[in-house]
Motif scaffolding. Structure first.
Motif, short mmCIF file in Angstrom:
data_model
loop_
_atom_site.label_atom_id
_atom_site.label_comp_id
_atom_site.label_asym_id
_atom_site.label_seq_id
_atom_site.Cartn_x
_atom_site.Cartn_y
_atom_site.Cartn_z
N ARG A 170 5.13 0.36 -11.36
CA ARG A 170 4.55 -0.47 -10.49
C ARG A 170 5.00 -1.79 -10.49
N ARG A 219 2.21 1.81 -3.35
CA ARG A 219 1.25 2.14 -4.63
C ARG A 219 1.26 3.68 -4.40
N THR A 220 1.49 4.25 -3.45
CA THR A 220 1.57 5.93 -3.27
C THR A 220 2.72 6.54 -3.72
N MET A 221 3.84 5.56 -3.90
CA MET A 221 5.11 6.30 -4.23
C MET A 221 5.26 6.35 -5.95
N ALA A 222 6.07 7.30 -6.44
CA ALA A 222 6.25 7.43 -7.89
C ALA A 222 7.34 6.41 -8.31
N ASP A 260 0.64 -1.20 0.00
CA ASP A 260 -0.13 0.01 0.03
C ASP A 260 0.86 1.22 0.07
N ARG A 261 2.11 1.15 0.73
CA ARG A 261 3.02 2.37 0.83
C ARG A 261 3.61 2.39 -0.63
N ASP A 313 -7.14 -3.14 -8.26
CA ASP A 313 -7.27 -2.40 -7.19
C ASP A 313 -7.64 -2.91 -5.89
#
Length: 262
Positions: free
Chosen positions: A107, A101-104, A98-99, A260
């Protein structure tokens, strides 16, 4: 930077992360590595003479060492990728994904890091088990340098295929224990193959189980390459199994990972 360069950079970072985890927590890898080593010693020193006589080699333990080592090497690969399924499951359940997924970051780099790291661990595990095999008498004097190279390539290809399947198993598992249980066929299937006895020596009702599964053609191909003997139709069957499992595991893992979260 181009998207490809970013993907390579992020995948390298994730690979370094997984290798650091393996170095800091080696107990899982060592436990999985002990199984093929113990089986190798057991079948060679306890059952070696009897098994060699049973497959037509006479009561000669050295002949059975040459027969059993290729299967043990592939069992080592299967055992190592079980750790990959557990590692992926831990990542999915402990919140780090989850962490990410928030980073640039790219994927797919998370999965690529797991796969490349697992393949490297498989190669190192195979080298260690192979060293034990050589220490107790395994020799590959009839194989050429090209056959050795082909054997290494087959091991890497098979490790890649099983790793992608293990990643998918880790992604669908609710916890590490379930991931370990889901990946158990990676260890059990070699026991139901030609790893320890020829398929022709098995009961007729059991023979299709051993013959029509991925481990048997890969074992027979690896055996032929390491011993310098013929591989027949097993070569292309082994490659087809590896490619098929790799493609299936990749698309399965990518679909599960990119879905998702609920």
């Amino acid at each position: 930077m181009s998207s490809f360069s970013l993907a390579v950079r992020d995948s390298t970072t994730m690979l370094r992360r997984n290798l650091l985890h393996a170095r800091r927590y080696p107990s899982l890898t060592l436990n999985l590595l002990l199984t093929p080593i113990m089986l190798l010693l057991l079948f060679v020193y306890i059952f070696g003479d009897v098994m060699s006589a049973g497959i037509g080699g006479g009561a000669d333990r050295s002949a059975y060492i040459a027969y059993v080592v290729p299967g043990i090497l592939l069992m080592t690969v299967g055992g190592t990728v079980v750790g990959t399924a557990v590692s992926v499951s831990n990542d999915m359940t402990e919140g780090i994904i989850d962490r990410f997924r928030t980073m640039a970051i790219h994927r797919g780099s998370v999965l690529i890091g797991h796969v490349v790291g697992s393949v490297l661990q498989c190669v190192m595990s195979v080298v260690l088990v192979g060293a034990v095999a050589v220490a107790i008498g395994f020799r590959s004097t009839d194989a050429t340098a090209l056959e050795w190279l082909a054997a290494l390539g087959l091991l890497v290809l098979f490790a890649t295929a099983l790793t992608w399947i293990a990643v998918g198993m880790g992604l669908i598992s609710p916890n590490a224990e379930a991931a370990s249980n889901n990946a158990m066929p990676m260890i059990l299937l070699p026991l139901l193959s030609s790893a320890f006895v020829p398929v022709d020596a098995m009961p007729g009702w059991f023979r299709p189980i051993a013959e029509y599964q991925p481990f048997t053609p890969v074992i027979e191909t690896l055996r032929g390459l390491l011993l310098g003997s013929g591989i027949g139709h097993n070569g292309w069957l082994a490659v087809l199994w590896c490619l098929g499992l790799a493609v299936l595991g990749y698309f399965w893992s990518a679909a599960k990972f990119n879905r998702d979260p609920k």
